[in-house]
Design an enzyme around this catalytic site. Structure first.
Site, mmCIF file in Angstrom:
data_model
loop_
_atom_site.group_PDB
_atom_site.id
_atom_site.type_symbol
_atom_site.label_atom_id
_atom_site.label_comp_id
_atom_site.label_asym_id
_atom_site.label_seq_id
_atom_site.Cartn_x
_atom_site.Cartn_y
_atom_site.Cartn_z
ATOM 1 N N LYS A 106 0.806 -1.222 0.000
ATOM 2 C CA LYS A 106 0.000 0.000 0.000
ATOM 3 C C LYS A 106 0.842 1.276 0.000
ATOM 4 C CE LYS A 106 -4.317 -1.666 0.535
ATOM 5 N NZ LYS A 106 -5.481 -1.283 -0.281
ATOM 6 N N THR A 137 -8.287 9.247 4.897
ATOM 7 C CA THR A 137 -8.631 7.999 4.219
ATOM 8 C C THR A 137 -9.415 7.125 5.175
ATOM 9 O OG1 THR A 137 -7.794 6.234 2.804
ATOM 10 C CG2 THR A 137 -6.597 6.631 4.864
ATOM 11 N N GLY A 169 -10.067 -4.656 -2.454
ATOM 12 C CA GLY A 169 -10.708 -3.559 -3.179
ATOM 13 C C GLY A 169 -10.340 -3.528 -4.643
ATOM 14 N N GLY A 170 -9.269 -4.241 -5.000
ATOM 15 C CA GLY A 170 -8.910 -4.370 -6.404
ATOM 16 C C GLY A 170 -7.883 -3.397 -6.924
ATOM 17 N N GLY A 171 -7.331 -2.529 -6.074
ATOM 18 C CA GLY A 171 -6.355 -1.560 -6.546
ATOM 19 C C GLY A 171 -5.064 -2.197 -7.012
ATOM 20 N N GLU A 227 -9.116 -14.521 -4.134
ATOM 21 C CA GLU A 227 -9.935 -14.061 -3.019
ATOM 22 C C GLU A 227 -10.210 -15.207 -2.053
ATOM 23 O OE1 GLU A 227 -13.181 -10.731 -3.976
ATOM 24 O OE2 GLU A 227 -13.459 -12.564 -5.145
ATOM 25 N N ALA A 233 -15.088 -14.105 1.108
ATOM 26 C CA ALA A 233 -15.161 -12.691 0.710
ATOM 27 C C ALA A 233 -14.956 -12.588 -0.798
ATOM 28 C CB ALA A 233 -14.120 -11.861 1.451
ATOM 29 N N SER A 285 1.379 -9.615 -0.398
ATOM 30 C CA SER A 285 0.984 -8.210 -0.336
ATOM 31 C C SER A 285 1.277 -7.530 0.991
ATOM 32 C CB SER A 285 -0.511 -8.073 -0.657
ATOM 33 O OG SER A 285 -1.283 -8.867 0.215
ATOM 34 N N ASN A 344 1.701 -7.467 7.991
ATOM 35 C CA ASN A 344 1.291 -6.844 9.251
ATOM 36 C C ASN A 344 0.256 -7.709 9.965
ATOM 37 O OD1 ASN A 344 2.923 -4.509 8.977
ATOM 38 N ND2 ASN A 344 1.475 -3.696 7.481
#
Length: 318
Positions: free
Chosen positions: A49, A71, A174-176, A199, A203, A304, A307
């Site tokens: 991110k 945000t 979210g697909g970003g 996915e 979800a 990805s 954390n």
């Protein structure tokens, strides 16, 4: 809906030089199918991110930098925006849904951001309200061309690091990230690289949306069943348009398979991975995404983020 281009991703790559880590490609677990990992968990904020957030902050005008940004995020984008904003001297507010992992919320605060906690179904409305009432610049976690372009730099790096790559596997929330990576693959090396989204079964709104051809939104109480907290959000119209046009395939994995992937990456690849971050590897480890025997460089799974709550991680890897 206008889609971002490879030029947008390349411009983002230039802005991000010296601002984010160019993460390496590392070997997948030895006892399994041949593939490589792209550990975005090695970013300073522990997840991919940081790329999109940094690109968006870099594009703010002077007035926006002075007023600040806002945000909504379950954790990773909030950490990324707080970190990027602090580096540029920009005030930051993060709207966090109740139930977000404490380790992520604590780090958002540690980076100097103001945290506003609300019920999950009020996160977006609260962020929009702060934009309107306080004049803050809204930088969404995925529904923003600046953010998508920044995330797409993961794809550019993979193409540069492994010229032989044929399949890139990417988690979808979210697909970003998937939108950006698919843009890079489809516009830089069309017809040579396929991008597969992953996915959790619990979800799988994106899988349903792509199957039916129209955007489907699952309520928080439904997506909240998965342990993969980073992908409990649904696609936006913007990311759905990107994935419908550019994603080659989407598959799902079970909670048991996600847990197994977290443990396998820890023991076999020495990577600390949160459940959301292990989705792509889970799809490869289960065989839902095929690999080429003896050719690990042809398949890359994006890790990805890392954390993860320490107690959750300890339980999964035990």
């Amino acid at each position: 809906m206008e889609l971002i281009t490879a030029d947008d991703v390349r411009a983002a790559e230039t802005r991000l030089q010296g601002q984010v880590v160019r993460t390496p490609l590392t070997a997948g677990p030895p006892d399994g199918p041949p593939f490589l990992l792209k550990p975005e968990s090695l970013q300073p904020t522990g997840a991919f991110k940081l790329r999109g957030a940094t690109n968006a902050v870099a594009l703010l005008d002077g007035a926006q930098r002075g007023t600040g940004v806002v945000t909504h995020s379950s954790g990773n984008h909030g950490q990324a925006l707080a970190y990027a904003a602090a580096r540029h001297g920009v005030p930051c507010t993060v709207v966090v849904p109740e139930g977000s992992p404490k380790v992520k919320v604590d780090r958002i605060r540690a980076f100097g951001a103001r945290v506003v906690t609300v019920p999950p179904d009020q996160r977006e409305a609260t962020a929009r309200g702060l934009r309107e009432n306080e004049g803050l610049a809204l930088i969404p976690p995925f529904d923003d061309p600046r953010v998508i372009a920044g995330q797409g730099t993961v794809g550019l790096e993979i193409l540069e690091q492994s010229p032989e790559v044929r399949t890139i596997v990417v988690p979808v929330g979210g697909g970003g990230l998937a939108s950006g990576v698919a843009t890079a693959a489809r516009t830089v090396r069309p017809h040579h690289v396929r991008v597969v989204g992953v996915e959790p079964e619990l979800a799988a709104d994106a899988a349903e949306s792509l199957r039916t051809g129209s955007l489907v939104t699952w309520p928080p109480e439904r997506t909240g069943r998965t342990m993969a907290d980073g992908v409990r959000v649904c696609l936006s119209e913007r990311t759905f348009a990107h994935l419908r046009a550019r994603l080659d395939e989407i598959v799902t994995v079970t909670e048991e398979e996600i847990a197994h992937a977290v443990a396998t990456l820890a023991h076999g690849s020495r990577l600390v991975t949160e459940p959301s971050g292990a989705l792509a590897a889970a799809a490869v480890l289960t065989g839902r995404v095929a690999t080429a025997p003896g050719r690990p460089e042809e398949t890359v799974a994006i890790v990805s983020g890392g954390n993860v709550d320490p107690e959750v991680f300890a339980r999964l890897v035990a």
